[in-house]
Write a protein that holds these residues in place. Structure first.
Motif, PDB file in Angstrom:
ATOM      1  N   ARG A  92       0.834  -1.196   0.000  1.00 55.13           N
ATOM      2  CA  ARG A  92       0.000   0.000   0.000  1.00 55.13           C
ATOM      3  C   ARG A  92       0.876   1.256   0.000  1.00 55.13           C
ATOM      4  O   ARG A  92       1.925   1.277   0.664  1.00 55.13           O
ATOM      5  CB  ARG A  92      -0.884   0.030   1.247  1.00 55.13           C
ATOM      6  N   PRO A  93       0.460   2.311  -0.700  1.00 53.42           N
ATOM      7  CA  PRO A  93       1.162   3.596  -0.591  1.00 53.42           C
ATOM      8  C   PRO A  93       1.130   4.103   0.847  1.00 53.42           C
ATOM      9  O   PRO A  93       0.292   3.685   1.661  1.00 53.42           O
ATOM     10  CB  PRO A  93       0.371   4.515  -1.521  1.00 53.42           C
ATOM     11  N   VAL A  94       2.045   5.012   1.172  1.00 53.58           N
ATOM     12  CA  VAL A  94       2.128   5.570   2.521  1.00 53.58           C
ATOM     13  C   VAL A  94       2.017   7.087   2.474  1.00 53.58           C
ATOM     14  O   VAL A  94       2.315   7.718   1.458  1.00 53.58           O
ATOM     15  CB  VAL A  94       3.452   5.178   3.210  1.00 53.58           C
ATOM     16  N   ARG A  95       1.575   7.639   3.577  1.00 57.44           N
ATOM     17  CA  ARG A  95       1.501   9.088   3.714  1.00 57.44           C
ATOM     18  C   ARG A  95       2.803   9.596   4.323  1.00 57.44           C
ATOM     19  O   ARG A  95       3.341   8.993   5.250  1.00 57.44           O
ATOM     20  CB  ARG A  95       0.304   9.467   4.585  1.00 57.44           C
ATOM     21  N   SER A  96       3.324  10.685   3.801  1.00 55.10           N
ATOM     22  CA  SER A  96       4.584  11.241   4.292  1.00 55.10           C
ATOM     23  C   SER A  96       4.519  11.482   5.798  1.00 55.10           C
ATOM     24  O   SER A  96       3.562  12.059   6.308  1.00 55.10           O
ATOM     25  CB  SER A  96       4.878  12.561   3.572  1.00 55.10           C
ATOM     26  N   GLY A  97       5.532  11.004   6.516  1.00 52.32           N
ATOM     27  CA  GLY A  97       5.622  11.209   7.954  1.00 52.32           C
ATOM     28  C   GLY A  97       4.812  10.241   8.783  1.00 52.32           C
ATOM     29  O   GLY A  97       4.814  10.344  10.018  1.00 52.32           O
ATOM     30  N   SER A  98       4.145   9.280   8.140  1.00 55.17           N
ATOM     31  CA  SER A  98       3.292   8.354   8.886  1.00 55.17           C
ATOM     32  C   SER A  98       4.036   7.114   9.378  1.00 55.17           C
ATOM     33  O   SER A  98       3.466   6.314  10.118  1.00 55.17           O
ATOM     34  CB  SER A  98       2.107   7.917   8.024  1.00 55.17           C
ATOM     35  N   ARG A  99       5.276   6.939   8.951  1.00 52.92           N
ATOM     36  CA  ARG A  99       6.071   5.779   9.331  1.00 52.92           C
ATOM     37  C   ARG A  99       7.502   6.203   9.638  1.00 52.92           C
ATOM     38  O   ARG A  99       8.020   7.185   9.096  1.00 52.92           O
ATOM     39  CB  ARG A  99       6.123   4.756   8.190  1.00 52.92           C
ATOM     40  N   HIS A 202      18.073   9.728   3.962  1.00 51.64           N
ATOM     41  CA  HIS A 202      17.591  10.438   5.153  1.00 51.64           C
ATOM     42  C   HIS A 202      16.461   9.605   5.748  1.00 51.64           C
ATOM     43  O   HIS A 202      15.525   9.209   5.043  1.00 51.64           O
ATOM     44  CB  HIS A 202      17.111  11.836   4.767  1.00 51.64           C
ATOM     45  N   LEU A 203      16.545   9.344   7.055  1.00 49.58           N
ATOM     46  CA  LEU A 203      15.618   8.446   7.732  1.00 49.58           C
ATOM     47  C   LEU A 203      14.846   9.138   8.842  1.00 49.58           C
ATOM     48  O   LEU A 203      15.384  10.009   9.548  1.00 49.58           O
ATOM     49  CB  LEU A 203      16.391   7.275   8.355  1.00 49.58           C
ATOM     50  N   ASN A 204      13.594   8.732   9.010  1.00 52.68           N
ATOM     51  CA  ASN A 204      12.835   9.042  10.222  1.00 52.68           C
ATOM     52  C   ASN A 204      13.205   8.009  11.278  1.00 52.68           C
ATOM     53  O   ASN A 204      13.138   6.803  11.024  1.00 52.68           O
ATOM     54  CB  ASN A 204      11.329   8.940   9.961  1.00 52.68           C
ATOM     55  N   VAL A 205      13.592   8.468  12.456  1.00 54.01           N
ATOM     56  CA  VAL A 205      13.962   7.557  13.539  1.00 54.01           C
ATOM     57  C   VAL A 205      13.187   7.919  14.802  1.00 54.01           C
ATOM     58  O   VAL A 205      12.614   9.002  14.907  1.00 54.01           O
ATOM     59  CB  VAL A 205      15.484   7.595  13.820  1.00 54.01           C
ATOM     60  N   GLY A 206      13.185   7.006  15.759  1.00 53.81           N
ATOM     61  CA  GLY A 206      12.431   7.239  16.974  1.00 53.81           C
ATOM     62  C   GLY A 206      13.156   8.059  18.019  1.00 53.81           C
ATOM     63  O   GLY A 206      12.527   8.657  18.899  1.00 53.81           O
ATOM     64  N   ASN A 207      14.500   8.132  17.928  1.00 54.09           N
ATOM     65  CA  ASN A 207      15.284   8.806  18.963  1.00 54.09           C
ATOM     66  C   ASN A 207      16.661   9.136  18.393  1.00 54.09           C
ATOM     67  O   ASN A 207      17.356   8.245  17.903  1.00 54.09           O
ATOM     68  CB  ASN A 207      15.405   7.888  20.187  1.00 54.09           C
ATOM     69  N   ALA A 252       5.554   7.701  15.423  1.00 56.08           N
ATOM     70  CA  ALA A 252       5.020   6.912  14.307  1.00 56.08           C
ATOM     71  C   ALA A 252       5.543   5.481  14.403  1.00 56.08           C
ATOM     72  O   ALA A 252       6.626   5.237  14.939  1.00 56.08           O
ATOM     73  CB  ALA A 252       5.416   7.528  12.970  1.00 56.08           C
ATOM     74  N   PRO A 253       4.810   4.513  13.864  1.00 51.76           N
ATOM     75  CA  PRO A 253       5.283   3.125  13.901  1.00 51.76           C
ATOM     76  C   PRO A 253       6.346   2.859  12.844  1.00 51.76           C
ATOM     77  O   PRO A 253       6.498   3.620  11.887  1.00 51.76           O
ATOM     78  CB  PRO A 253       4.019   2.318  13.614  1.00 51.76           C
ATOM     79  N   PRO A 294      17.757   0.366  15.220  1.00 48.91           N
ATOM     80  CA  PRO A 294      16.767   0.035  16.253  1.00 48.91           C
ATOM     81  C   PRO A 294      15.315   0.079  15.796  1.00 48.91           C
ATOM     82  O   PRO A 294      14.430  -0.385  16.523  1.00 48.91           O
ATOM     83  CB  PRO A 294      17.040   1.088  17.331  1.00 48.91           C
ATOM     84  N   TRP A 295      15.044   0.635  14.611  1.00 48.55           N
ATOM     85  CA  TRP A 295      13.669   0.744  14.115  1.00 48.55           C
ATOM     86  C   TRP A 295      13.432  -0.146  12.891  1.00 48.55           C
ATOM     87  O   TRP A 295      12.446  -0.002  12.193  1.00 48.55           O
ATOM     88  CB  TRP A 295      13.349   2.212  13.825  1.00 48.55           C
ATOM     89  N   GLY A 296      14.371  -1.067  12.659  1.00 49.45           N
ATOM     90  CA  GLY A 296      14.177  -2.062  11.623  1.00 49.45           C
ATOM     91  C   GLY A 296      14.679  -1.698  10.248  1.00 49.45           C
ATOM     92  O   GLY A 296      14.487  -2.468   9.301  1.00 49.45           O
ATOM     93  N   THR A 297      15.322  -0.554  10.085  1.00 49.53           N
ATOM     94  CA  THR A 297      15.879  -0.174   8.777  1.00 49.53           C
ATOM     95  C   THR A 297      17.203  -0.892   8.562  1.00 49.53           C
ATOM     96  O   THR A 297      18.105  -0.809   9.401  1.00 49.53           O
ATOM     97  CB  THR A 297      16.073   1.343   8.671  1.00 49.53           C
TER      98      THR A 297
END
Length: 307
Positions: A92-99, A202-207, A252-253, A294-297
């Protein structure tokens, strides 16, 4: 949005030329070699033909290889791809910033005229893009048909980069669209030119602290910019960043198996076993040539960009 801040006496920081060796904070242990670069990125997409058309027609990549539900794209005549698209049923497509995971893949053009030709190409096709001047670079931002972020940029010469103390100066300033377009000198866009590479991921990370522990202290990147709001930029060999991480999607998850997403990116280094051993010794997941943040990447640490 600049990384520089005033000191406790209210004095503005003094910018200095970013001469080789004058900036960056190296990790305490293993350090990636100066020859480090990025290889191809592998993306999971929801409609292979739609994505293939977008990467060819909008970005100007050439189809290099097709095997089953996978397509490799890059510069015409190149052996090593820039992007590998992989179709998996149910994606499925994703929304920017949702993951967490991918924020954008950044494609580095060889010079400003090439970026100018790309600007004109987007205008002619009616494609809208974001744009910023980051002091070290000039960049355009798009999303592919699945909502995955794509940056296309050019670097300023390193002789023009500046630092404050040991920190490289980066910012988010207005983009000089007229100047960039003028640099094209009316030459037409003819697809991604020779010399185009994957410049950074460039990655979104949790911390951010945990991201630094993995990507700097374990994998071996130097920290280049650490006071940019909500972000950290890391590189090797004095490059402004091979990797950006940000906390802008904190909460985000991680991506689901059926989300359009980054499956892996490739870090090309001499003696990859040393980086993998460093990551494993720090307690992070390592499986073969893959190290997992740590976030699965997953990052594939290899001696070749398409291996």
């Amino acid at each position: 949005m600049s990384v520089s801040t005033h000191d406790i006496f209210g004095r503005a920081p003094v910018a200095q030329a970013a001469l080789p060796g004058s900036y960056g904070a190296p990790p305490p242990g293993y350090r990636l070699p100066a020859s480090t670069r990025l290889g191809a990125v592998r993306l999971q997409v929801s409609h292979l033909d739609r994505s293939l058309a977008w990467y060819q027609e909008v970005l100007g990549m050439e189809l290099l290889d097709a095997q089953g539900d996978a397509r490799s794209l890059g510069v015409r005549g190149a052996i090593e791809p820039l992007v590998e698209l992989e179709y998996r049923p149910g994606t499925r497509p994703v929304r920017s910033g949702s993951r967490l995971g991918l924020y954008h893949v950044a494609i580095l053009l060889p010079d400003r005229p090439a970026l100018g030709r790309f600007v004109q190409h987007l205008v002619q096709r009616g494609v809208r893009a974001g744009a910023s001047d980051h002091l070290v670079s000039e960049a355009l931002y798009l999303h592919d048909p699945d909502g995955l972020g794509i940056e296309v940029y050019r670097d300023r010469p390193r002789s023009e980069w500046q630092r404050v103390g040991a920190e490289l100066m980066m910012a988010t300033d207005p983009f000089d669209a007229a100047g960039v377009a003028e640099a094209a000198a009316d030459a037409p866009w003819q697809g991604m030119p020779s010399g185009t590479v994957v410049g950074h991921v460039h990655l979104n990370v949790g911390n951010l602290a945990r991201a630094s522990a993995f990507y700097s202290e374990a994998v071996g990147f130097d920290r280049m910019v650490w006071r940019y709001p909500g972000a950290l930029f890391l590189g090797a060999g004095g490059y402004h960043h091979h990797l950006g991480v940000n906390s802008w999607a904190q909460g985000a998850p991680a991506p689901h198996a059926d989300d359009a997403r980054l499956l892996e990116w490739r870090l090309v280094v001499d003696e990859p076993a040393r980086a993998l051993e460093s990551a494993g010794a720090a307690g992070f997941e390592v499986s073969g040539a893959l190290a997992v943040d740590p976030w699965g990447t997953a990052v594939r640490i290899t001696a070749t960009g398409n291996g």
